[in-house]
Motif scaffolding. Structure first.
Motif, PDB file in Angstrom:
ATOM      1  N   LYS B  92      43.428  52.091  40.455  1.00 57.83           N
ATOM      2  CA  LYS B  92      42.037  52.280  40.009  1.00 57.83           C
ATOM      3  C   LYS B  92      41.382  50.981  39.553  1.00 57.83           C
ATOM      4  O   LYS B  92      40.219  50.731  39.807  1.00 57.83           O
ATOM      5  CB  LYS B  92      41.987  53.284  38.861  1.00 57.83           C
ATOM      6  N   ALA B  93      42.147  50.151  38.850  1.00 56.24           N
ATOM      7  CA  ALA B  93      41.559  48.931  38.275  1.00 56.24           C
ATOM      8  C   ALA B  93      41.467  47.797  39.297  1.00 56.24           C
ATOM      9  O   ALA B  93      41.036  46.701  38.969  1.00 56.24           O
ATOM     10  CB  ALA B  93      42.371  48.493  37.057  1.00 56.24           C
ATOM     11  N   GLY B  94      41.911  48.047  40.517  1.00 61.77           N
ATOM     12  CA  GLY B  94      41.892  46.974  41.520  1.00 61.77           C
ATOM     13  C   GLY B  94      42.912  45.894  41.225  1.00 61.77           C
ATOM     14  O   GLY B  94      42.719  44.721  41.540  1.00 61.77           O
ATOM     15  N   ALA B  95      44.030  46.297  40.615  1.00 59.24           N
ATOM     16  CA  ALA B  95      45.054  45.331  40.210  1.00 59.24           C
ATOM     17  C   ALA B  95      46.048  45.047  41.340  1.00 59.24           C
ATOM     18  O   ALA B  95      47.019  44.332  41.146  1.00 59.24           O
ATOM     19  CB  ALA B  95      45.788  45.845  38.966  1.00 59.24           C
ATOM     20  N   ILE B  96      45.802  45.648  42.503  1.00 58.77           N
ATOM     21  CA  ILE B  96      46.689  45.416  43.647  1.00 58.77           C
ATOM     22  C   ILE B  96      45.895  44.852  44.812  1.00 58.77           C
ATOM     23  O   ILE B  96      44.886  45.426  45.208  1.00 58.77           O
ATOM     24  CB  ILE B  96      47.339  46.735  44.127  1.00 58.77           C
ATOM     25  N   GLN B  97      46.334  43.682  45.291  1.00 52.88           N
ATOM     26  CA  GLN B  97      45.732  43.203  46.541  1.00 52.88           C
ATOM     27  C   GLN B  97      46.808  43.207  47.619  1.00 52.88           C
ATOM     28  O   GLN B  97      46.960  44.173  48.334  1.00 52.88           O
ATOM     29  CB  GLN B  97      45.083  41.846  46.334  1.00 52.88           C
ATOM     30  N   CYS B  98      47.628  42.162  47.711  1.00 50.42           N
ATOM     31  CA  CYS B  98      48.689  42.211  48.726  1.00 50.42           C
ATOM     32  C   CYS B  98      49.812  43.132  48.278  1.00 50.42           C
ATOM     33  O   CYS B  98      50.562  43.661  49.083  1.00 50.42           O
ATOM     34  CB  CYS B  98      49.233  40.824  49.021  1.00 50.42           C
ATOM     35  N   GLY B  99      49.969  43.304  46.969  1.00 45.48           N
ATOM     36  CA  GLY B  99      50.948  44.255  46.463  1.00 45.48           C
ATOM     37  C   GLY B  99      52.352  43.717  46.246  1.00 45.48           C
ATOM     38  O   GLY B  99      53.217  44.428  45.740  1.00 45.48           O
ATOM     39  N   PHE B 100      52.579  42.468  46.603  1.00 39.87           N
ATOM     40  CA  PHE B 100      53.949  41.941  46.504  1.00 39.87           C
ATOM     41  C   PHE B 100      54.434  41.863  45.060  1.00 39.87           C
ATOM     42  O   PHE B 100      55.591  42.113  44.762  1.00 39.87           O
ATOM     43  CB  PHE B 100      54.027  40.550  47.154  1.00 39.87           C
ATOM     44  N   CYS B 101      53.533  41.533  44.155  1.00 36.25           N
ATOM     45  CA  CYS B 101      53.931  41.397  42.752  1.00 36.25           C
ATOM     46  C   CYS B 101      53.944  42.724  42.021  1.00 36.25           C
ATOM     47  O   CYS B 101      54.441  42.825  40.902  1.00 36.25           O
ATOM     48  CB  CYS B 101      52.970  40.460  42.022  1.00 36.25           C
ATOM     49  N   THR B 102      53.332  43.764  42.647  1.00 31.03           N
ATOM     50  CA  THR B 102      53.032  45.002  41.924  1.00 31.03           C
ATOM     51  C   THR B 102      54.260  45.719  41.347  1.00 31.03           C
ATOM     52  O   THR B 102      54.249  46.088  40.177  1.00 31.03           O
ATOM     53  CB  THR B 102      52.197  45.951  42.813  1.00 31.03           C
ATOM     54  N   PRO B 103      55.318  45.934  42.148  1.00 29.29           N
ATOM     55  CA  PRO B 103      56.460  46.640  41.552  1.00 29.29           C
ATOM     56  C   PRO B 103      56.970  45.941  40.284  1.00 29.29           C
ATOM     57  O   PRO B 103      57.198  46.599  39.268  1.00 29.29           O
ATOM     58  CB  PRO B 103      57.514  46.601  42.663  1.00 29.29           C
ATOM     59  N   THR B 136      45.307  38.410  42.386  1.00 30.89           N
ATOM     60  CA  THR B 136      44.288  39.077  41.572  1.00 30.89           C
ATOM     61  C   THR B 136      43.639  38.226  40.500  1.00 30.89           C
ATOM     62  O   THR B 136      42.563  38.561  40.018  1.00 30.89           O
ATOM     63  CB  THR B 136      44.870  40.301  40.848  1.00 30.89           C
ATOM     64  N   GLY B 137      44.322  37.197  40.037  1.00 32.55           N
ATOM     65  CA  GLY B 137      43.788  36.461  38.899  1.00 32.55           C
ATOM     66  C   GLY B 137      44.087  37.143  37.577  1.00 32.55           C
ATOM     67  O   GLY B 137      43.526  36.772  36.558  1.00 32.55           O
ATOM     68  N   TYR B 138      44.927  38.147  37.611  1.00 34.05           N
ATOM     69  CA  TYR B 138      45.497  38.787  36.399  1.00 34.05           C
ATOM     70  C   TYR B 138      44.555  39.691  35.610  1.00 34.05           C
ATOM     71  O   TYR B 138      45.005  40.582  34.919  1.00 34.05           O
ATOM     72  CB  TYR B 138      46.111  37.752  35.436  1.00 34.05           C
ATOM     73  N   LYS B 139      43.266  39.440  35.670  1.00 37.14           N
ATOM     74  CA  LYS B 139      42.383  40.202  34.789  1.00 37.14           C
ATOM     75  C   LYS B 139      42.488  41.703  35.056  1.00 37.14           C
ATOM     76  O   LYS B 139      42.624  42.508  34.133  1.00 37.14           O
ATOM     77  CB  LYS B 139      40.932  39.735  34.971  1.00 37.14           C
ATOM     78  N   GLN B 140      42.460  42.078  36.327  1.00 35.04           N
ATOM     79  CA  GLN B 140      42.525  43.501  36.682  1.00 35.04           C
ATOM     80  C   GLN B 140      43.867  44.096  36.251  1.00 35.04           C
ATOM     81  O   GLN B 140      43.949  45.271  35.895  1.00 35.04           O
ATOM     82  CB  GLN B 140      42.355  43.679  38.205  1.00 35.04           C
ATOM     83  N   ILE B 141      44.903  43.268  36.319  1.00 34.88           N
ATOM     84  CA  ILE B 141      46.233  43.762  35.917  1.00 34.88           C
ATOM     85  C   ILE B 141      46.240  44.053  34.419  1.00 34.88           C
ATOM     86  O   ILE B 141      46.700  45.115  33.978  1.00 34.88           O
ATOM     87  CB  ILE B 141      47.325  42.733  36.298  1.00 34.88           C
ATOM     88  N   ILE B 142      45.696  43.124  33.656  1.00 35.63           N
ATOM     89  CA  ILE B 142      45.647  43.324  32.203  1.00 35.63           C
ATOM     90  C   ILE B 142      44.819  44.569  31.872  1.00 35.63           C
ATOM     91  O   ILE B 142      45.205  45.387  31.034  1.00 35.63           O
ATOM     92  CB  ILE B 142      45.088  42.055  31.514  1.00 35.63           C
ATOM     93  N   ALA B 144      44.422  47.171  33.781  1.00 35.96           N
ATOM     94  CA  ALA B 144      45.207  48.360  34.162  1.00 35.96           C
ATOM     95  C   ALA B 144      46.212  48.715  33.065  1.00 35.96           C
ATOM     96  O   ALA B 144      46.427  49.890  32.762  1.00 35.96           O
ATOM     97  CB  ALA B 144      45.927  48.102  35.486  1.00 35.96           C
ATOM     98  N   VAL B 145      46.815  47.694  32.464  1.00 34.74           N
ATOM     99  CA  VAL B 145      47.798  47.959  31.407  1.00 34.74           C
ATOM    100  C   VAL B 145      47.101  48.517  30.168  1.00 34.74           C
ATOM    101  O   VAL B 145      47.578  49.468  29.540  1.00 34.74           O
ATOM    102  CB  VAL B 145      48.603  46.684  31.062  1.00 34.74           C
ATOM    103  N   LYS B 146      45.931  47.967  29.863  1.00 34.46           N
ATOM    104  CA  LYS B 146      45.171  48.457  28.699  1.00 34.46           C
ATOM    105  C   LYS B 146      44.815  49.938  28.862  1.00 34.46           C
ATOM    106  O   LYS B 146      45.031  50.737  27.953  1.00 34.46           O
ATOM    107  CB  LYS B 146      43.859  47.673  28.552  1.00 34.46           C
ATOM    108  N   ILE B 147      44.264  50.267  30.035  1.00 39.30           N
ATOM    109  CA  ILE B 147      43.873  51.671  30.280  1.00 39.30           C
ATOM    110  C   ILE B 147      45.103  52.566  30.210  1.00 39.30           C
ATOM    111  O   ILE B 147      45.069  53.649  29.614  1.00 39.30           O
ATOM    112  CB  ILE B 147      43.213  51.826  31.677  1.00 39.30           C
ATOM    113  N   SER B 148      46.205  52.092  30.780  1.00 40.54           N
ATOM    114  CA  SER B 148      47.431  52.905  30.766  1.00 40.54           C
ATOM    115  C   SER B 148      47.901  53.154  29.347  1.00 40.54           C
ATOM    116  O   SER B 148      48.337  54.261  29.016  1.00 40.54           O
ATOM    117  CB  SER B 148      48.549  52.204  31.548  1.00 40.54           C
ATOM    118  N   ALA B 149      47.807  52.124  28.505  1.00 38.92           N
ATOM    119  CA  ALA B 149      48.262  52.264  27.124  1.00 38.92           C
ATOM    120  C   ALA B 149      47.470  53.379  26.437  1.00 38.92           C
ATOM    121  O   ALA B 149      48.046  54.273  25.819  1.00 38.92           O
ATOM    122  CB  ALA B 149      48.104  50.947  26.375  1.00 38.92           C
TER     123      ALA B 149
END
Ligand code: FES
Ligand code: FES
Lengths: 296, 156
Positions: B92-103, B136-142, B144-149
């Motif tokens: 949802k947060a757009g924290a995945i682009q190529c997805g390699f780092c995602t897992p 991603t530049g990390y922002k979307q990942i951060i 995503a973690v905030k929303i998940s929390a």
């Protein structure tokens, strides 16, 4: 590629000592965060290993215990354990500060305090903190148990006083007798997995404006983690003042040059180290003054 | 050498070679391809898994070392086909682009939220500092973690 080797999950210290005694090319493994990538890149440091003795299952090796006059940290305690331990936080905060900046969270979940200095890499970040706390190592072999200060254990880059039949079992930190104040500083390339470029630890104790004790150690600026004892001695008994701090920083710079010979990175590193040591001394001094004022 | 351990909540046994790392065991013997290999030397975090509840680089563990351990991979974080809320929020947060780092990112975030349900931004950054993302530049990942929390706290 990981080379073929024999592997034993040891479940008590006696077995470890016996195995080390029987095998010249045995190496103890705990976190593995140095050995395993070392294997992978074919590092010459780990070429000779025939047998790995895993000590992760031995409780004695990774407990953190209060003793009468010291805190005793099992050599295979990992950094996360150390960061979360209330006694390390209470009595040896600079160690917590230093190890919480090592590697990444994943690395700190595996990497151990013993592993950090046993290979004596110049950039081992726990070393300056351990040095200013006068860490003493407990070392065991099938023949004896002995103790040796960390400062005597570290010989030169990637070389220590450990014999092939010995294992470091505990790191003992003598309690400080009050009124010490200190700081740890690390400069790396970036957040996270930076190998440190400069790390410094400083501890000071004064009374009535006079320096009673001061301890200064550096990592990654000298071939191995080093205490600047000559300069410490020069400072003791003198008034804690900016001029003295400047002189100390200046002299430490000179000593680093002597120890390293001029290296390409010195031109950039040296002024940073000198400035930083000066700043750390000033900051500690100011903090101590304000604490004293609050108490009066 | 024969080892027994728990993999994604199931007890398993495996015959392992001394030359195998945990990541080799997971990908080659157990066909769990979610765990990625980037740098192989503990710097990128793509291979992050949980070992006894702790986020660990599976490229830095020998297969022989996991006797008796509890291993959870990204495949064990989802509930079958049902994605974990952290995974949903990464999408949802757009924290995945190529997805390699995602897992690896998800596993690191999962450990963080297990231990600290209310992390601040600094704590989130620290938890994923060992996971590199080139896209991603990390922002979307951060985010995503905030929303998940928040979401995980509300659901408790
Ligand atoms: S592949 Fe394990 S950290 Fe990069
Ligand atoms: S999404 Fe491509 S590396 Fe992170």
């Amino acid at each position: 590629m990981i080379p073929e080797h024999k592997f034993i999950n040891a479940d008590n210290i006696e077995d470890v000592l016996r195995l080390l005694n029987e095998n010249d090319n045995a190496k103890v493994i705990a976190g593995g965060t140095d050995i395993i990538p070392g294997f992978h890149i074919d590092s010459a440091r780990f070429k000779e290993i025939e047998l790995l003795i895993d000590i992760n299952k031995i409780k004695d090796f990774n407990s953190i215990e209060l003793a009468d006059n010291h805190l005793s940290i099992g050599a295979s305690s990992n950094f996360t354990q150390i960061i979360n331990d209330p006694n390390v936080n209470k009595y040896f905060p600079l160690l917590v500060n230093a190890v919480s900046q090592i590697g990444s969270h994943q690395i700190r979940n595996r990497a151990t305090i013993g592993g950090n200095f046993i290979n004596n890499a110049p950039c081992a970040d726990s070393v300056p903190a351990l040095l200013i706390y006068n860490a003493v190592l407990e070392i065991k072999s099938i023949i004896e148990t002995k103790e040796i200060p960390l400062s005597e254990f570290l010989l030169k880059q990637y070389q220590t006083a450990l014999n092939t039949n010995e294992v470091v079992t505990r790191v003992k930190l003598p309690f400080l007798n009050e009124n010490y104040s200190g700081k740890f500083y690390k400069l790396g390339r970036r957040r996270g997995v930076a190998i440190s470029r400069i790390s410094l630890a400083v501890l000071m104790k004064k009374s009535n404006g006079i320096i009673e004790d001061v301890r200064i150690a550096g990592g990654a600026v000298t071939p191995i983690g080093t205490r600047f004892t000559k300069i410490e001695d020069m400072m003791k008994g003198k008034a804690a003042k900016s001029d003295l701090f400047k002189e100390a920083a200046q002299k430490i710079g000179e000593q680093i040059l002597e120890l390293t010979g001029l290296r390409w990175s010195s031109i950039y590193k040296l002024p940073v180290v000198q400035q930083k040591i000066y700043q750390l001394l000033e900051e500690i001094n100011l903090e101590m003054n304000s604490v004293n004022k609050n108490e009066n | 050498m024969k080892i027994k351990f728990t993999l994604n909540k199931k007890k398993v046994t495996a015959e392992v070679e001394s030359t195998e790392r945990l990541i080799d065991l997971l990908r080659n013997k157990f066909q769990l391809m979610g765990t990625k290999e980037g740098c192989s030397i503990g710097e990128c975090g793509a291979c992050t898994i949980l070992m006894d509840g702790k986020a660990v680089n599976s490229c830095l563990v020998l297969a022989e070392q996991i006797e008796g351990a509890e291993i959870i991979t990204i495949e064990g974080i989802a509930d079958g086909e049902q994605l974990h809320p952290i995974q949903e929020n990464f999408i949802k947060a757009g924290a995945i682009q190529c997805g390699f780092c995602t897992p690896g990112m998800v596993v690191s975030s999962y450990e963080l939220l297990n231990e600290n349900p209310e992390p601040n931004e600094e704590e989130i950054k620290e938890a994923i500092a060992g996971n590199l993302c080139r896209c991603t530049g990390y922002k979307q990942i951060i985010d995503a973690v905030k929303i998940s929390a928040e979401q995980l706290r509300d659901s408790k």
